[in-house]
Design a protein around this motif. Structure first.
Motif, PDB file in Angstrom:
ATOM      1  N   LEU A   1     -22.762  13.734  14.631  1.00  0.00           N
ATOM      2  CA  LEU A   1     -22.175  15.016  15.006  1.00  0.00           C
ATOM      3  C   LEU A   1     -21.043  14.580  15.594  1.00  0.00           C
ATOM      4  O   LEU A   1     -19.835  15.339  15.312  1.00  0.00           O
ATOM      5  CB  LEU A   1     -23.185  15.764  15.924  1.00  0.00           C
ATOM      6  N   LEU A   2     -20.599  13.601  16.301  1.00  0.00           N
ATOM      7  CA  LEU A   2     -19.582  13.290  17.449  1.00  0.00           C
ATOM      8  C   LEU A   2     -18.717  12.647  16.222  1.00  0.00           C
ATOM      9  O   LEU A   2     -17.694  12.586  16.461  1.00  0.00           O
ATOM     10  CB  LEU A   2     -20.043  12.476  18.230  1.00  0.00           C
ATOM     11  N   ALA A   3     -18.950  12.043  14.981  1.00  0.00           N
ATOM     12  CA  ALA A   3     -18.225  11.436  14.247  1.00  0.00           C
ATOM     13  C   ALA A   3     -17.664  12.167  13.110  1.00  0.00           C
ATOM     14  O   ALA A   3     -16.741  11.872  12.257  1.00  0.00           O
ATOM     15  CB  ALA A   3     -18.701   9.940  13.811  1.00  0.00           C
TER      16      ALA A   3
ATOM     17  N   ASP B   1     -18.199   0.243  12.661  1.00  0.00           N
ATOM     18  CA  ASP B   1     -16.782  -0.044  13.371  1.00  0.00           C
ATOM     19  C   ASP B   1     -16.020   1.345  13.451  1.00  0.00           C
ATOM     20  O   ASP B   1     -15.001   1.582  14.028  1.00  0.00           O
ATOM     21  CB  ASP B   1     -16.009  -0.657  12.240  1.00  0.00           C
ATOM     22  N   HIS B   2     -16.816   2.565  13.314  1.00  0.00           N
ATOM     23  CA  HIS B   2     -16.073   3.771  13.709  1.00  0.00           C
ATOM     24  C   HIS B   2     -15.886   3.979  15.029  1.00  0.00           C
ATOM     25  O   HIS B   2     -16.726   3.381  15.928  1.00  0.00           O
ATOM     26  CB  HIS B   2     -17.106   4.812  13.147  1.00  0.00           C
ATOM     27  N   PRO B   3     -14.989   4.500  15.715  1.00  0.00           N
ATOM     28  CA  PRO B   3     -14.722   4.710  16.942  1.00  0.00           C
ATOM     29  C   PRO B   3     -15.961   5.466  17.956  1.00  0.00           C
ATOM     30  O   PRO B   3     -16.403   4.759  18.932  1.00  0.00           O
ATOM     31  CB  PRO B   3     -13.497   5.403  17.261  1.00  0.00           C
ATOM     32  N   VAL B   4     -16.672   6.235  17.328  1.00  0.00           N
ATOM     33  CA  VAL B   4     -17.829   6.703  17.886  1.00  0.00           C
ATOM     34  C   VAL B   4     -18.894   5.936  18.061  1.00  0.00           C
ATOM     35  O   VAL B   4     -19.689   5.670  19.166  1.00  0.00           O
ATOM     36  CB  VAL B   4     -18.066   8.116  17.160  1.00  0.00           C
ATOM     37  N   SER B   5     -19.165   5.133  17.056  1.00  0.00           N
ATOM     38  CA  SER B   5     -20.129   4.046  16.939  1.00  0.00           C
ATOM     39  C   SER B   5     -19.952   3.121  18.158  1.00  0.00           C
ATOM     40  O   SER B   5     -20.769   2.420  19.102  1.00  0.00           O
ATOM     41  CB  SER B   5     -20.373   3.231  15.515  1.00  0.00           C
ATOM     42  N   HIS B   6     -18.519   2.519  18.379  1.00  0.00           N
ATOM     43  CA  HIS B   6     -18.204   1.648  19.571  1.00  0.00           C
ATOM     44  C   HIS B   6     -18.471   2.228  20.761  1.00  0.00           C
ATOM     45  O   HIS B   6     -18.918   1.556  21.857  1.00  0.00           O
ATOM     46  CB  HIS B   6     -16.592   1.258  19.256  1.00  0.00           C
ATOM     47  N   ARG B   7     -18.048   3.397  21.169  1.00  0.00           N
ATOM     48  CA  ARG B   7     -18.203   4.173  22.296  1.00  0.00           C
ATOM     49  C   ARG B   7     -19.483   4.390  22.631  1.00  0.00           C
ATOM     50  O   ARG B   7     -20.009   4.321  23.744  1.00  0.00           O
ATOM     51  CB  ARG B   7     -17.408   5.407  22.318  1.00  0.00           C
TER      52      ARG B   7
END
Length: 373
Positions: A69-71, A95-101
């Motif tokens: 949802l966030l990505a 490597d998606h920014p949401v995954s990292h966060r």
């Protein structure tokens, strides 16, 4: 939300990676497809109750939904080329920014509610109202990328009355573009008004192949023959991880050996088991022992009721032992009655801090009495 790395987490099974760190979910493609269908229909419900037995992947699904949802930004209009094709998977690239966060517990659009620590540094046995009130501040913050916010409550069963009522108010007046994901092992413990405001996703026990794949993903050291583990874990990866970390299959074998000695009772084995229950620092092992005693009694009752020993076996020669002690429905009823008595007795014993050794011996003697009738 800040985390203390050296403290155990209420939402993480012993010896297993945290659900947010689990890349794939096995055996629940139907539940994922149901959520994706709702998402693609643009009628996404604001609250989802993810229910099923412990350890089958409910929390992993919740974190996958949150990450998705966030990505995944909402489609504001069709543009020149029409609407994009609907997503076919909840997968989000690592490597998606949401995954990292999310991995770093630094995603501003996500709040995870679990049992917290009290002022004495002890993990509470309930989610309290202050844990839920944290969401008031969370909802007051600006939306994250894509304008969405997601809340995970793990598990909703653990809310006390005040916490449940506070959450109910949020479900009645949900903030815009917010999705609440409630994880429940026992939905009957929830307020009916909470259940009625949620759309449900039901997850069942994993098939043996799916469970083995999930255990491999978790980095578990599997036995050469995982059949006994699969039988004891009953389709729950969480239960399997607990059995592996606490040598549960060996413990079940010891319980079965004592049962095999009935009705005469091998007192030496019984005393050794009681001493193990009372060993210093063995609280988790004692809890597992009580769980396995309950499993054994249930399997005895099922054998007599059906006329067949459960398959697959949970230990060598288990079928023959259960069949000897529970050969008919009458014996099944006796074992089922004992299971209910032992469950109530152990709950009371733990509540009043009864000596673990005494509690185990009392249970074994009751089993001897049942076998002697």
């Amino acid at each position: 939300m800040s985390e203390v790395d050296d403290l155990p987490r209420a939402d993480q099974a012993e010896g297993a990676p945290h659900p947010r760190e689990t890349a794939h979910l096995f055996g629940h493609a139907e539940a994922e497809a149901e959520f994706l269908s709702a998402f693609s229909s643009e009628r996404l419900h604001h609250a989802w109750l993810i229910m099923g037995p412990r350890g089958v992947g409910k929390a992993t699904l919740a974190w996958r939904i949150a990450r998705f949802l966030l990505a995944t930004p909402p489609v504001e209009d069709d543009g020149l080329f029409g609407a994009p094709p609907p997503p076919q998977s909840l997968d989000v690239a690592p490597d998606h920014p949401v995954s990292h966060r999310i991995q770093a517990l630094a995603e501003p659009g996500l709040a995870a509610i679990t049992r917290s620590y009290n002022d004495k540094g002890r993990l509470r046995d309930q989610i309290v109202v202050d844990d839920i009130r944290v969401l008031n501040r969370f909802f007051g913050l600006s939306s994250a990328e894509g304008g969405r916010r997601v809340v995970i409550v793990d598990s909703a069963d653990e809310m006390n009355v005040n916490a449940a009522n506070a959450l109910l108010k949020m479900l009645e007046e949900p903030p815009a573009r917010t999705t609440l994901l409630l994880i429940s092992h026992q939905p009957s413990r929830l307020l009916p008004t909470i259940r009625s405001r949620c759309r449900t996703l039901r997850l069942g026990p994993l098939a043996p192949d799916d469970m083995q794949t999930a255990l491999e993903q978790a980095g578990a050291a599997l036995p050469d023959d995982p059949t006994y583990l699969a039988a004891l874990a009953a389709g729950s990866v969480g239960a399997a991880m607990r059995l592996l970390s606490l040598d549960g299959m060996k413990l079940y074998g010891e319980l079965l050996a004592i049962v095999d000695s009935l009705p005469r009772l091998d007192r030496q084995r019984a005393m050794a088991l009681a001493e193990k229950a009372a060993a210093r620092g063995g609280a988790e092992r004692f809890e597992l022992m009580l769980t396995l005693l309950d499993v054994l009694l249930v399997r005895l009752a099922r054998t007599g009721a059906t006329g067949l020993a459960p398959t697959p076996e949970a230990a060598p020669n288990e079928g023959a032992i259960l069949t000897r002690l529970s050969p008919n429905p009458q014996r099944a009823r006796a074992w089922a009655d004992l299971a209910a008595t032992v469950t109530e007795r152990t709950r009371h014993g733990q509540a009043v801090n009864l000596d673990p050794a005494a509690l185990v011996l009392d249970t074994v003697f009751k089993m001897q009495d049942t076998a002697s009738r």
